[in-house]
Each structure stands twice: as C-alpha cells, then as structure tokens.
Design an enzyme around this catalytic site. Structure first.
Site, mmCIF file in Angstrom:
data_model
loop_
_atom_site.group_PDB
_atom_site.id
_atom_site.type_symbol
_atom_site.label_atom_id
_atom_site.label_comp_id
_atom_site.label_asym_id
_atom_site.label_seq_id
_atom_site.Cartn_x
_atom_site.Cartn_y
_atom_site.Cartn_z
ATOM 1 N N HIS A 66 0.860 -1.183 0.000
ATOM 2 C CA HIS A 66 0.000 0.000 0.000
ATOM 3 C C HIS A 66 0.895 1.231 0.000
ATOM 4 O O HIS A 66 1.692 1.434 0.905
ATOM 5 C CB HIS A 66 -0.919 0.024 1.224
ATOM 6 C CG HIS A 66 -1.852 1.195 1.224
ATOM 7 N ND1 HIS A 66 -3.115 1.139 0.659
ATOM 8 C CD2 HIS A 66 -1.710 2.457 1.704
ATOM 9 C CE1 HIS A 66 -3.699 2.306 0.792
ATOM 10 N NE2 HIS A 66 -2.874 3.134 1.426
ATOM 11 N N CYS A 67 0.760 2.065 -1.028
ATOM 12 C CA CYS A 67 1.622 3.225 -1.194
ATOM 13 C C CYS A 67 0.879 4.474 -0.723
ATOM 14 O O CYS A 67 -0.106 4.883 -1.357
ATOM 15 C CB CYS A 67 2.033 3.373 -2.658
ATOM 16 S SG CYS A 67 3.154 4.773 -2.941
#
Length: 363
Positions: free
Chosen positions: A190-191
């Site tokens: 998850h960025c």
C-alpha cells in the site's frame, strides 16, 4: 464447578454467597466460625475468578492472540491515519512537482535557450517535456486505477486460502490490505504517496512513475548544477559587508534554484533506491509481499537440504515483458516509451506456474 450461561443465575449465585458470608460474619463464634468464614471467602474468591475468566477465556487463545488484542487499537489508529495521510501525501506530490515545473519554466529553460546551441535547446525541450508527460500520465493512472479485487459474487473462484477478514476466497498472489480493508490481486504494497494499493492492474503504472520521476529528477539536477553553484555562491555573498546589490527578483531566483536542485537531488537518491529495489523484485518475478514469504520458505527448505524456486519466475526478460505487457518489438516504443493505458496480461485470478505436477517446487 459448572458455570451456567445465564448471567442472571450467575448474579443471584454471587449475591447468595455474599449474604451467607455476612450472616457468618455476624453469628460466627470461636475457631469454627472463623474457619467457616475463611472457607466462604475462599469459595467466593474462587467463584469470582471463575466468573471473570468465563467472560474472556478461550481454549484457542494464546500469547499471540493476547498481543493482537492489546495492539488492535494501535493498528486501527495507524490504518486510519495512513488512509487520511494518503490524501495529504498526494497533494504534497502534486505541489512539489508543480513547483519544480514552474521553476524550470521560469529560470532553467530561459537559460538553456539563451546559452545552448539550437540543436541542444531542441533536445532539452523535447526530452524534458517527454519526461514530464510520462510522469504526469503514470502518476494519474497509478492513483486512479484500481489494483484489482477478487470477485465476491462468484463461488467458483479458484483460491488457495480463505481471507479471515473478508471471509472470502483468496486467489493466488492475493493478500488483504488492512488500510483499504479489502483483498488485493497480486498485492505488492500500500503506497501512501498514491493513496492506493499497488496490485495487478496498476503495478506497471507505479513502477513507470518511479522510473520516470527518478529520471526527471536526475535530469533536472544535472541541467541546473551550474546554476545551483552560482546561486549558492550568490547566497553566501549576502552576508558580506557591504552586501551585494541584488534585486528582489535576483534573490528569489537564487533561492528557487537552490530549492530545485536540493529537492530533485534528494528525490533522485531516495526514489532511485526504491526503483532499483522494485526492479530487483521484477527480475525475480515476485512482489514485496512475496519476497518476505519466499525468503522464509527458502530458509525452511534450505534446512531440509532443498532449493526453493519461485513458481512465477519466468526469466528476467519474460518478467519484464509480462509487467509492461510487451508482446511485439514495437510495444517497447508504444507501451513503454510512450503513454499507454493497455491492461496487463491476465485477470489477476488465474496464474500459470512454471511447475507441473511432475516438477515439484522444492528440488
């Protein structure tokens, strides 16, 4: 002692024991009375502990479960803050990128056009705008494209396990994102800078953005190195006596050039390291999550005298072709060097393994 499931019965039982203890305390005499009081107190204490334990005890609970329960509020706070921080990070990326572009248009491009030959000026303008278009396109697609989720309305979806949080089948290479609260196909991570998960359908956009942003920062740093040195020397001369006669526009230009060079150089180093890390993962045909899992599996098999082979590693060249969706030679131009919104190969649910039933994973 058998504990009833009815809370009313438990409450009445506790009250009866308390009343008996009070009666014994009033009428008890001598050693016998004291012994009865001690017995009743011990019985009341044992029953209270049993009653309290019945509220939380589970035969499947252990120290790990207890730690998960203790840290669950911490995880919830971190996940929700990360979700909100994602919006701030996206705005920060847009703001910083826009500031760099504005400074380049105001100070760097006029210097290039004024001092460079015509052919070099044309090359700089063409290369710089090509990198800018690729950065904007891939960042927009990476933030707005869904990474892909397992279908919930199909009961015949091939799966390798069941997600404990979604209570739904998990296809191969699928993992649950605690921030998005949903399973992601071929999840990498998850960025927060995208405010989105990196998965099957936007992995190419994410890596291309990292690659072209690093290339653009290196280009800006190299192109403005002479201007940075001049601006730095000019700023150092501000403290001389008497100070140099610089106008407000000149001092503003000096500070902007220093800001441009420091920002682009820092991003080039930090983002360049991240890009190289993901390039290494792509070479091996695995994601960030699978890297951790494969390392543990490789150590386990090494102790058994076996060698681990990733089931999705098809060779370096083929791994890159699968990521970029390259099928012909012309696709290296139309799908890699130019903006392209073509979907990746496959649906992210079915994955072809390099192993057959006769070729085990551990050899």
């Amino acid at each position: 002692m058998r504990v009833s499931s009815s809370w009313k019965w438990q409450l009445s039982r506790t009250m009866r024991l308390a009343l008996r203890w009070c009666q014994l305390q009033r009428g008890g005499r001598g050693r016998r009375g004291k012994q009865q009081i001690c017995n009743r107190l011990s019985e009341l204490w044992s029953y209270s502990k049993l009653l309290l334990r019945s509220l939380y005890y589970n035969t499947l609970s252990d120290s790990d479960t207890l730690l998960d329960c203790i840290f669950e509020p911490v995880f919830w706070v971190v996940d929700n803050l990360t979700r909100w921080f994602g919006v701030v990070f996206v705005c920060l990326v847009v703001l910083l990128t826009s500031s760099v572009v504005i400074i380049v248009y105001l100070f760097v491009i006029p210097m290039v056009v004024r001092t460079y030959p015509v052919h070099w000026s044309i090359w700089h303008l063409g290369f710089g705008h090509w990198v800018l278009v690729m950065i904007v396109f891939h960042y927009y697609k990476a933030t707005t494209t869904s990474p892909g989720h397992p279908p919930k309305d199909k009961h015949n979806t091939p799966s390798v396990s069941i997600c404990k949080k979604c209570v739904a089948p998990k296809p191969p290479r699928t993992h649950h994102c605690s921030i998005c609260s949903i399973c992601i196909l071929k999840m990498d991570h998850h960025c927060p800078w995208l405010n989105n998960c990196v998965g099957h359908f936007n992995h190419r956009y994410f890596f291309s953005f990292c690659l072209y942003m690093t290339l653009g920062c290196i280009y800006c740093s190299i192109s403005s190195i002479n201007m940075f040195l001049e601006a730095y020397n000019a700023v150092e001369s501000y403290f001389q006596t008497p100070p140099p006669d610089y106008s407000f526009s000149d001092s503003t230009a000096h500070k902007c050039i220093i800001f441009l060079w420091v920002l682009t150089s820092s991003v080039a180093v930090a983002l360049g390291g991240l890009t190289l890390w993901h390039a290494r993962l792509i070479n091996k045909g695995e994601t960030s999550v699978e890297r951790h899992i494969n390392n543990k599996e490789a150590k386990r098999l090494k102790e058994m005298g076996k060698v681990f082979r990733s089931p999705y590693h098809r060779g370096r060249t083929n791994n890159w072709k699968l990521l970029f969706g390259v099928e012909t030679r012309s696709h290296w131009l139309t799908r890699v060097l130019l903006p392209s919104s073509h979907p990746p190969n496959g649906d992210g649910i079915l994955w072809d393994s390099i192993f057959t039933q006769r070729d085990p994973m551990a050899i």
